[in-house]
Design a protein around this motif. Structure first.
Motif, PDB file in Angstrom:
ATOM      1  N   VAL A   1       1.386  11.085   5.945  1.00 50.89           N
ATOM      2  CA  VAL A   1       1.099   9.715   6.376  1.00 50.89           C
ATOM      3  C   VAL A   1       1.524   9.590   7.828  1.00 50.89           C
ATOM      4  O   VAL A   1       2.611  10.030   8.202  1.00 50.89           O
ATOM      5  N   SER A   2       0.681   8.984   8.661  1.00 56.17           N
ATOM      6  CA  SER A   2       1.061   8.814  10.064  1.00 56.17           C
ATOM      7  C   SER A   2       2.222   7.833  10.191  1.00 56.17           C
ATOM      8  O   SER A   2       2.373   6.927   9.364  1.00 56.17           O
ATOM      9  N   ASP A   3       3.037   8.011  11.198  1.00 53.76           N
ATOM     10  CA  ASP A   3       4.212   7.160  11.408  1.00 53.76           C
ATOM     11  C   ASP A   3       3.854   5.759  11.892  1.00 53.76           C
ATOM     12  O   ASP A   3       4.649   4.846  11.756  1.00 53.76           O
ATOM     13  N   GLU A   4       2.714   5.595  12.484  1.00 58.10           N
ATOM     14  CA  GLU A   4       2.252   4.327  13.081  1.00 58.10           C
ATOM     15  C   GLU A   4       3.395   3.423  13.343  1.00 58.10           C
ATOM     16  O   GLU A   4       3.728   2.425  12.990  1.00 58.10           O
TER      17      GLU A   4
ATOM     18  N   GLN B   1       0.843  -1.196   0.000  1.00 55.90           N
ATOM     19  CA  GLN B   1       0.000   0.000   0.000  1.00 55.90           C
ATOM     20  C   GLN B   1       0.883   1.252   0.000  1.00 55.90           C
ATOM     21  O   GLN B   1       1.987   1.234   0.557  1.00 55.90           O
ATOM     22  N   PRO B   2       0.423   2.345  -0.609  1.00 55.11           N
ATOM     23  CA  PRO B   2       1.226   3.570  -0.677  1.00 55.11           C
ATOM     24  C   PRO B   2       1.694   4.061   0.701  1.00 55.11           C
ATOM     25  O   PRO B   2       2.825   4.513   0.854  1.00 55.11           O
ATOM     26  N   GLU B   3       0.829   3.943   1.707  1.00 57.50           N
ATOM     27  CA  GLU B   3       1.197   4.382   3.047  1.00 57.50           C
ATOM     28  C   GLU B   3       2.359   3.556   3.611  1.00 57.50           C
ATOM     29  O   GLU B   3       3.282   4.101   4.219  1.00 57.50           O
ATOM     30  N   GLU B   4       2.311   2.251   3.389  1.00 54.76           N
ATOM     31  CA  GLU B   4       3.397   1.365   3.833  1.00 54.76           C
ATOM     32  C   GLU B   4       4.702   1.719   3.136  1.00 54.76           C
ATOM     33  O   GLU B   4       5.767   1.752   3.751  1.00 54.76           O
ATOM     34  N   TYR B   5       4.621   1.934   1.835  1.00 57.23           N
ATOM     35  CA  TYR B   5       5.801   2.297   1.050  1.00 57.23           C
ATOM     36  C   TYR B   5       6.394   3.606   1.560  1.00 57.23           C
ATOM     37  O   TYR B   5       7.607   3.720   1.755  1.00 57.23           O
ATOM     38  N   ALA B   6       5.560   4.596   1.808  1.00 59.00           N
ATOM     39  CA  ALA B   6       6.019   5.890   2.308  1.00 59.00           C
ATOM     40  C   ALA B   6       6.705   5.735   3.659  1.00 59.00           C
ATOM     41  O   ALA B   6       7.758   6.351   3.906  1.00 59.00           O
ATOM     42  N   ARG B   7       6.144   4.915   4.528  1.00 57.94           N
ATOM     43  CA  ARG B   7       6.767   4.687   5.842  1.00 57.94           C
ATOM     44  C   ARG B   7       8.131   4.012   5.695  1.00 57.94           C
ATOM     45  O   ARG B   7       9.076   4.339   6.411  1.00 57.94           O
TER      46      ARG B   7
ATOM     47  N   PRO C   1      15.630   9.062   7.834  1.00 60.60           N
ATOM     48  CA  PRO C   1      14.975   9.606   9.035  1.00 60.60           C
ATOM     49  C   PRO C   1      15.103  11.126   9.207  1.00 60.60           C
ATOM     50  O   PRO C   1      14.316  11.717   9.950  1.00 60.60           O
ATOM     51  N   ASP C   2      16.032  11.758   8.521  1.00 59.76           N
ATOM     52  CA  ASP C   2      16.201  13.208   8.659  1.00 59.76           C
ATOM     53  C   ASP C   2      15.442  14.004   7.601  1.00 59.76           C
ATOM     54  O   ASP C   2      15.648  15.215   7.471  1.00 59.76           O
ATOM     55  N   GLU C   3      14.569  13.356   6.859  1.00 66.86           N
ATOM     56  CA  GLU C   3      13.877  14.011   5.745  1.00 66.86           C
ATOM     57  C   GLU C   3      12.481  14.520   6.085  1.00 66.86           C
ATOM     58  O   GLU C   3      11.788  15.025   5.227  1.00 66.86           O
ATOM     59  N   GLY C   4      12.012  14.327   7.313  1.00 67.47           N
ATOM     60  CA  GLY C   4      10.743  14.933   7.699  1.00 67.47           C
ATOM     61  C   GLY C   4       9.557  13.995   7.822  1.00 67.47           C
ATOM     62  O   GLY C   4       8.456  14.440   8.093  1.00 67.47           O
ATOM     63  N   GLY C   5       9.713  12.717   7.595  1.00 69.76           N
ATOM     64  CA  GLY C   5       8.609  11.779   7.793  1.00 69.76           C
ATOM     65  C   GLY C   5       7.925  11.358   6.504  1.00 69.76           C
ATOM     66  O   GLY C   5       8.190  11.891   5.431  1.00 69.76           O
ATOM     67  N   PRO C   6       7.020  10.380   6.623  1.00 77.61           N
ATOM     68  CA  PRO C   6       6.379   9.816   5.441  1.00 77.61           C
ATOM     69  C   PRO C   6       5.301  10.716   4.841  1.00 77.61           C
ATOM     70  O   PRO C   6       4.489  11.301   5.556  1.00 77.61           O
TER      71      PRO C   6
END
Length: 76
Positions: free
Chosen positions: A73-76, A3-9, A16-21
């Motif tokens: 996207v939330s970090d979950e 899923q796109p959200e999983e890929y983004a995470r 990790p220094d780029e601001g999150g998913p």
């Protein structure tokens, strides 16, 4: 299929220094998408890959004028 959200995470975890998913949503015109679709990369796979000679040049030319939005996207 990922899923796109999983890929983004996953990508965000690698950087990790780029601001999150996030997911970048781009409205690409159908005629440019049509140039990228072929037997190796059918639209049914759910991913459109723009390569040289297969829509990449047209996408780059249109890029400044295409509508884009960022979906956090939330970090979950």
């Amino acid at each position: 299929m990922v899923q796109p959200e999983e890929y983004a995470r996953g990508i965000a975890a690698e950087f990790p220094d780029e601001g999150g998913p996030v997911i970048l949503v781009v409205d690409v015109p159908e005629d440019i998408i049509a140039r990228a679709i072929n037997d190796w990369f059918p639209l049914s796979q759910g991913l459109i890959q723009f390569d040289p000679g297969a829509g990449l040049e047209e996408l780059l030319a249109a890029w400044p004028t295409l509508q884009k939005r960022i979906v956090e996207v939330s970090d979950e």
